[in-house]
Structures are given as C-alpha cells and as structure tokens.
Design an enzyme around this catalytic site. Structure first.
Site, mmCIF file in Angstrom:
data_model
loop_
_atom_site.group_PDB
_atom_site.id
_atom_site.type_symbol
_atom_site.label_atom_id
_atom_site.label_comp_id
_atom_site.label_asym_id
_atom_site.label_seq_id
_atom_site.Cartn_x
_atom_site.Cartn_y
_atom_site.Cartn_z
ATOM 1 N N ARG A 48 0.831 -1.206 0.000
ATOM 2 C CA ARG A 48 0.000 0.000 0.000
ATOM 3 C C ARG A 48 0.866 1.256 0.000
ATOM 4 O O ARG A 48 0.490 2.274 -0.570
ATOM 5 C CB ARG A 48 -0.936 0.017 1.214
ATOM 6 C CG ARG A 48 -2.230 -0.751 0.975
ATOM 7 C CD ARG A 48 -3.266 -0.453 2.059
ATOM 8 N NE ARG A 48 -2.842 -0.956 3.357
ATOM 9 C CZ ARG A 48 -3.044 -2.199 3.777
ATOM 10 N NH1 ARG A 48 -3.685 -3.073 3.023
ATOM 11 N NH2 ARG A 48 -2.621 -2.578 4.968
ATOM 12 N N SER A 90 -2.070 -17.372 5.489
ATOM 13 C CA SER A 90 -3.212 -16.553 5.892
ATOM 14 C C SER A 90 -4.338 -17.358 6.514
ATOM 15 O O SER A 90 -5.483 -17.201 6.137
ATOM 16 C CB SER A 90 -3.744 -15.818 4.657
ATOM 17 O OG SER A 90 -4.861 -15.024 4.978
ATOM 18 N N CYS A 149 -6.133 -19.094 15.362
ATOM 19 C CA CYS A 149 -6.821 -18.867 16.624
ATOM 20 C C CYS A 149 -8.216 -19.471 16.623
ATOM 21 O O CYS A 149 -8.847 -19.606 17.667
ATOM 22 C CB CYS A 149 -6.914 -17.372 16.914
ATOM 23 S SG CYS A 149 -5.308 -16.581 16.909
ATOM 24 N N VAL A 199 13.150 -21.383 3.655
ATOM 25 C CA VAL A 199 14.414 -20.649 3.575
ATOM 26 C C VAL A 199 15.422 -21.358 4.476
ATOM 27 O O VAL A 199 15.144 -21.597 5.657
ATOM 28 C CB VAL A 199 14.229 -19.191 4.034
ATOM 29 C CG1 VAL A 199 15.570 -18.463 4.056
ATOM 30 C CG2 VAL A 199 13.237 -18.475 3.119
#
Lengths: 433, 433
Positions: free
Chosen positions: A21, A38, A42, A80
């Site tokens: 953004r 994503s 929870c 990674v």
C-alpha cells in the site's frame, strides 16, 4: 527495490500488504514453508469443538489473491535455509536464491514437542496449523477417544480442554507452573480452575509431564494427548544470519521493528516488543500483536518511519462461556519488575440486578508510589473483553488509578450498572493506595 | 457540623453516603420532596415493556435503611421552599427549618410538560418517577391503547418507543431537532431511524409538537402520548437562594462541585460539569454522572478536597437490541467548539465472520491540527458498550488517534476480531488526518 518476507501467516502477510500500500512499485516476495498461508489459527479450537464446521472457514486469502489483487508474489512450500545479509540474499531449500533490499522475518513460533518423550505417537497432537486441526478432528471422529490429557494451561491448552470436553471426553489439564496463561496470579488461576472443574475438567498445576505413554501421561490414563506447552520462537534462521535475540530468547527489535541488522525487520511470534508498562522488551506472542508488528515492519521496510506502540499483554480466553481476560502486569509480575504494587479485587454485577447481570470480577493493580495503573484482569460471562480493553487503554495512556476512577463510562440497564465494575475496583484501589 | 442534602435520588444519596463514610460524626439529613428515594429511574422503560415484572425491583434503599445502617436521616415528602444561605438554613413547605453548615443541592431535572398544550389529559405521560411508570403500565393494561406518539428522541424517548412497540402498539416518534440523543450527527441519527423503522416505529425529525389533542398530535392519530422532551434542570430553589447558574441554564459548579456560594455544593441533573474534551461547562444529565458528582460533592461537604474529573458525555441506548453509543463530541459539535474535526466512520464485524460476528459501526473524530481524539460513536448488537468505553478512556487521557491506533486490545474469536473495529476506525482516521 525488493522486499522479501519470510513467513506467510499473520505478521508476514500484514507486512507485505502494508508495504504494497505504501510503495506500489516495490517488488515483494513472501516465502512460506508450509502449504497454506493466511489462516486463522486462533479459530482452530472452535473447529475442534465443532462450532466451525468446515476448516476452509479458517482459510483467509490465497496466494492467487495476493498475486492478482496486491501484486505480491507468495510462494508456499518455500523453506528458507539461510540468509546472507552481507549479500542481501536468502537461500531456499530448493536451492534457489533471492536478493533483497529489505527483509522481514516473520517465522513465527512452534510448540516444541521435542522435550516430550513419546510425542511422535499417533494419539499425540499439537494445535498450530490447519493440518493439526484436521488431524485432531479426524482422530476424534474415527477413534472416538474417551479421555484426553492436555499438557499446558496457556490459551491453546485451555481452549482445547474446553473443545475436547464439548466433544464428551474426560479431560485433564496438566500445567508445569503454578498458574495459568503465564500469569503469575493465584486468584486468577483459582478462578480458571473453578470454571474448569465446574465443567468437569480436571486441573493440576505444578505437574511436570515429560513422558507420554501409549495410554497415560504420568498417573493419568488417556486415549489422546494434546501438547500445548513448550512454545518457542523460531529464531534459528535469524540467529544464523547474525540477527540478535534478546533476553527473552526472541528476536530483539527496536521500536521500528528493525533488528540489529540494518534493513532486516522482525515481526510476530518470533520477535520481542516493548512492553508499555515496563518499557522493557517482552515476548508475548499473540495473533493481534503479530498483525500489528507486521504492519509496522512492512511500513518501515517500504521506506516509512513508523513506530510500534508496544504490547500490554492484553488477552482473553473463553473457558466454557466465561471470559478470562488480562492486561499489563499482575501484582507478582509488577513486583518482579521493581514496582511497589497494590491491588484491589472486586466482584460486582455486569448489569443491574433486575436486568440479568452476571457476576464479574475485576482486579486492578497500581504502583503505590506513583498511583500509576500497572495491570488488571476481568472475569465474566458478559463484558470481560470490553472491560479489559478499557484497562489496556489506561495502561497505554499511563493513567493513574485516581484518573481511572473518574472515567465517564456508558451506563444503561441493558449494558452496564450505574457503577461499572471497573469503577468499583478503582474506588477500592484508591482506598488501599 | 450538619450537612443537609436536598434531593434523595442518585446524586443526593451518593453525596450523603459518601459524606458519612468520611465523617462518622457528621449530622446528615436528606430531604426528598417525592414519596420515594433511591429508585432506578433508568429501569422504568423496562418496567413498561414488561421485562421488569414488579416496580419494587426498581426500588433501592429505604429511608429506614439509611437511618439504621448509615445513621443518615432521610425524609420523604419533604419539600424545601427556600434556602437562606446567610442564615445557613433551609425552610420546608411544612414550615419547619433546618440549619446546615454544608448544603448539597441535588434537585434533579424535570420533563417540563408546561410547554405542551393538553399535557394534563389522562392519556399523556412522562416517565421520570416510579409513579409515572406505574401509571403508564396501568393505562396499557386497562385501556389497551393501540397507538402512541412519543415526543422527543432522547434516551427516554427512544427507550419508551421500544417499550411501547414491544407492547404491540403502533408508535411514532416526533423529534423537534434534526437529530436524536441531542447528538448533532446525521449518520448516527440515520442509523437510529433505520433501526426504529426496521422494527415498525415511525420516526419524524424537525417536527414541533406543541399541542396534544385527545386523539392525535398534529397529523398523527394516537391513543396515548409520552412527553420525553423539554428536560430542564430544577434550579429555581437554588437561584432564589443566590446560587448562580451557568450558560447551559444548570447550576454552575467548580471542579469540587461547589457553587458560587461557599459551602453550597450541587450535583446531578441540576448541575453543570466540566466537559473533558472542551474543558468548558456542559450540561449532560445522566444517572451515572449524577452518582459520580454526588460522591464528590459529598466528600467535599465532609471536609475532603476531591476533584470531579468531568464528563465526556458517554452514553448508550438500546433500541430493539442494538446498542447506540456516543462519547465526546460529534464532528459538528467539535466544529462549533472551535476544533478542526476530521472523522472516519467504518463498518466491521464485531467478531470473526466464522464466529457469528455482527456488523458494528465505529466513528472516530479527531482534531486535524493536534491529532487529539475528540469523540466517537459505536453502534452494534454486540460490544458497543465496551467499545465506547475505550474511546471514553482515550478522551479522558487526551490520546491522539495515532496513539489510539496502537492500543493492545483483546483478541479471541469468541469476543473480537483480530483487528478490532476500534482499530480499523483509527487506522482510517490516521489516513485522513
């Protein structure tokens, strides 16, 4: 300019989205070692207890969404293996390399089952990823276990105990320390224990459970075990790259979420943040904080200068419909941090008696010498979240309890009594200061 | 030393009780002109709608209780006709006189029906006292009215409209101004209007209703009328005694709740208080504020030196299960007070979508030049009270919106989404500043 983000859940995606953004031209790549990004971890206990029917309800945005709508490249299954900050380069398990100008480390945390002998048995679970949730749900429906041991009385442990009990299991929670939720507060722990026991869940504190056998943990027979303890920040990759960790063991950051390496930021469950009460680094891994830290890290990685306001440790857990909420320091924690804490604990109705008010417990702690509020807790079936948030706001604003007592809070019989429990607690504390 | 308190409801009794706790030897007399003391007037709409079955559920402590447990003499039916501060003496309608050293004026306010022609008809009601409530309930059960006009869209007006509609009546609310709840805020008013209309209540603003006929108010046919407008502080007794009123028409007080006369205090619906945002006197008569002001007046009348922290105008009203809450200034009010307001209004879920979250609207207003929060509103079926209280705390603490955006608020799916609507609103407002 290129931004590489290691980790594609809360903090990592918040960082990437915010950076986009701010800078539409930045090249942004998110590397997630797992198969999904994503997701709403929870919500997993509510998938286990059946209130969430489909695990896809916990899935958020897809890599395709990020590519198409945000021009952010998101790779899953992309582990990674090393970071060379001298060359501004990350190396992937696949052998590929990626150059970066700025790096955000959002590698999260893990429930470290390595410390538990027998944790690799098929009846032993953790609850961190969507796969964990799916595996547990499948076990429940296929094996129909009748009893469970939950190791650890943090948020996940308590939520899982609630979820398994709702599935009809006999549940025992074993906690190594003397208290729940990592909160050194005997009265709060006792209240949680009462609520657990009132709903048929056994609770034992001060129990070290290191060996998981096929049909028991220590003396407690069980058909399944959930390990909800041994939470550790994933700092290995960062450490090997020369990123410093702090006294908590998590990655040290400044108020811009930058690490000791210029241009390398850290955010989320792998990172420390400044505690608003103590002003010192704290490690309080929570989803909401992860998103906030990620947002700041992403802004700064995109060239802005933004400051993270710190954490108060505000959190809430539902145990059989009762909210248990804390913020700031308990009296014991405050003492350990060098304050002279004074506390007041009150019980009051959440609404007028004639309007079906429920018992609410509020505790406030302040520093004797300055009157400054240091922390508090709120327990109740009704309004605990709203009340803990008012205390949290007061901690951020460094209000004294004399100021807090004066707050003009909303009153109307369907919502609150004329003297809100928060104000009753403050009046009591003012008397005791 | 003798303390006389004129008025025996919220402010008066709070003052008397607090004074007693501070000074066990003070002689304390409370004079209430009505037949009852210590009643929960704010609960009257819920007696009218039937959720409270017995009016005695709204009765609090009795004069006997105060005499026995607090050593406070409370006289009902005791109308004070004059105060001579020169002689430190009040005169009762009965002719009796009482000496005081300190006086607390807590004469409340009234719904002034004098301005409405035809208000003395048997189908016209106000809703301030227990008798008002009992009379209205009796009318509803005996006369079975089918339609009602409510004059005034303040708290009482909206609550009565809700209550009468729940009784099955066709209800029309007529409001003289362009907005509800005395809040100059078009979007907020529109939201209330939508909620009223969704539940079958007609709402018309900008309607001056001064004449009440036997079967109609203006064009609107009706079997009963509730006047919930023309709220005025009862200041006549005080004024005649030389107590000064302020620009709002209510009794002027200092931060100790003392009037211009030394030793004479005022509290509750008859008195002004300092607004925490403007720093100027405001008249915002509410039950919770009355209790707080009374407590401070009582403390100071008993020799302490306590300061009232002021009012933020925090309030909430339930309209058919939806909470409409405000605090501080609306943008229009802020502009009128000389600020340069910027507002952001957002809609978001009160909880994660997968956890039955409800739409919540939050508006925040800040000052463009300083970033300081000036006010806000929260609308929702779930959590509006908690959210408005966080904004209220921020107003007391003079937080800037940049600070507010950083608040560490509680997150857990049963209670709140990962980004609380408060924080989403703050982020939006930061962008617009």
């Amino acid at each position: 300019m290129a931004l590489v983000v290691v980790g594609g859940v809360a903090a990592g995606l918040s960082a990437a989205a915010r950076a986009r953004r701010i800078d539409p031209r930045l090249e942004i790549v998110v590397l997630e070692r797992g198969p999904a990004i994503s997701y709403g971890a929870c919500g997993l206990p509510y998938f286990v207890d059946g209130r969430i029917r489909e695990i896809r309800q916990l899935m958020g945005y897809t890599p395709e969404y990020f590519r198409r709508e945000r021009n952010i490249e998101v790779r899953t299954g992309a582990r990674v293996t090393s970071v060379s900050h001298a060359r501004r380069e990350v190396t992937l398990e696949s052998g590929g390399r990626l150059r970066y100008d700025h790096l955000v480390i959002a590698t999260g945390a893990r429930c470290d089952v390595a410390g538990f002998a027998g944790a690799d048995q098929p009846h032993v679970f953790t609850l961190q990823t969507l796969e964990d949730g799916a595996r547990m749900r499948q076990f429940l429906s296929e094996k129909r276990p009748r009893s469970a041991v939950v190791i650890g009385a943090g948020y996940i442990g308590l939520e899982v105990a609630d979820a398994l009990r709702r599935n009809g299991l006999q549940v025992t929670v074993l906690e190594r320390s003397a208290h729940v939720l990592g909160r050194d507060d005997a009265a709060f722990t006792a209240a949680v224990q009462r609520q657990l026991e009132a709903h048929g869940v056994e609770f034992a504190s001060g129990v070290e459970a290191r060996e998981i056998e096929a049909d028991r943990v220590g003396d407690v027979r069980c058909d399944m075990v959930v390990v909800a303890a041994g939470f550790k920040p994933n700092v290995e990759l960062a450490s090997e790259a020369g990123v410093a960790t702090g006294r908590t063991g998590a990655i040290r950051t400044d108020e811009r979420m930058q690490t000791n390496l210029n241009g390398v930021f850290a955010a989320g469950d792998c990172a420390e943040a400044t505690h608003v009460v103590t002003g010192r680094p704290a490690y309080i891994p929570l989803g909401t904080t992860a998103n906030k830290m990620g947002r700041i890290a992403g802004a700064n990685a995109a060239g802005k200068r933004e400051r993270f306001g710190g954490v108060a440790g505000t959190s809430i857990v539902s145990v059989f419909g009762m909210g248990f909420a804390v913020t700031g320091l308990s009296a014991a924690q405050a003492r350990a941090e060098g304050f002279s804490p004074v506390s007041a604990r009150i019980e009051a109705n959440s609404k007028p008696g004639y309007f079906d008010g429920r018992r609410t417990t509020v505790e406030l702690t302040a520093d004797r010498s300055t009157g400054r509020l240091l922390g508090g807790s709120a327990i109740g079936e009704d309004g605990a979240a709203g009340r803990i948030n008012v205390i949290a706001a007061a901690l951020h604003a460094r209000l004294r309890v004399e100021d807090f007592e004066q707050l003009d809070l909303a009153y109307s019989p369907p919502f609150a009594p004329v003297w809100d429990p928060l104000l009753i607690a403050a009046q009591q504390l003012v008397k005791e200061l």
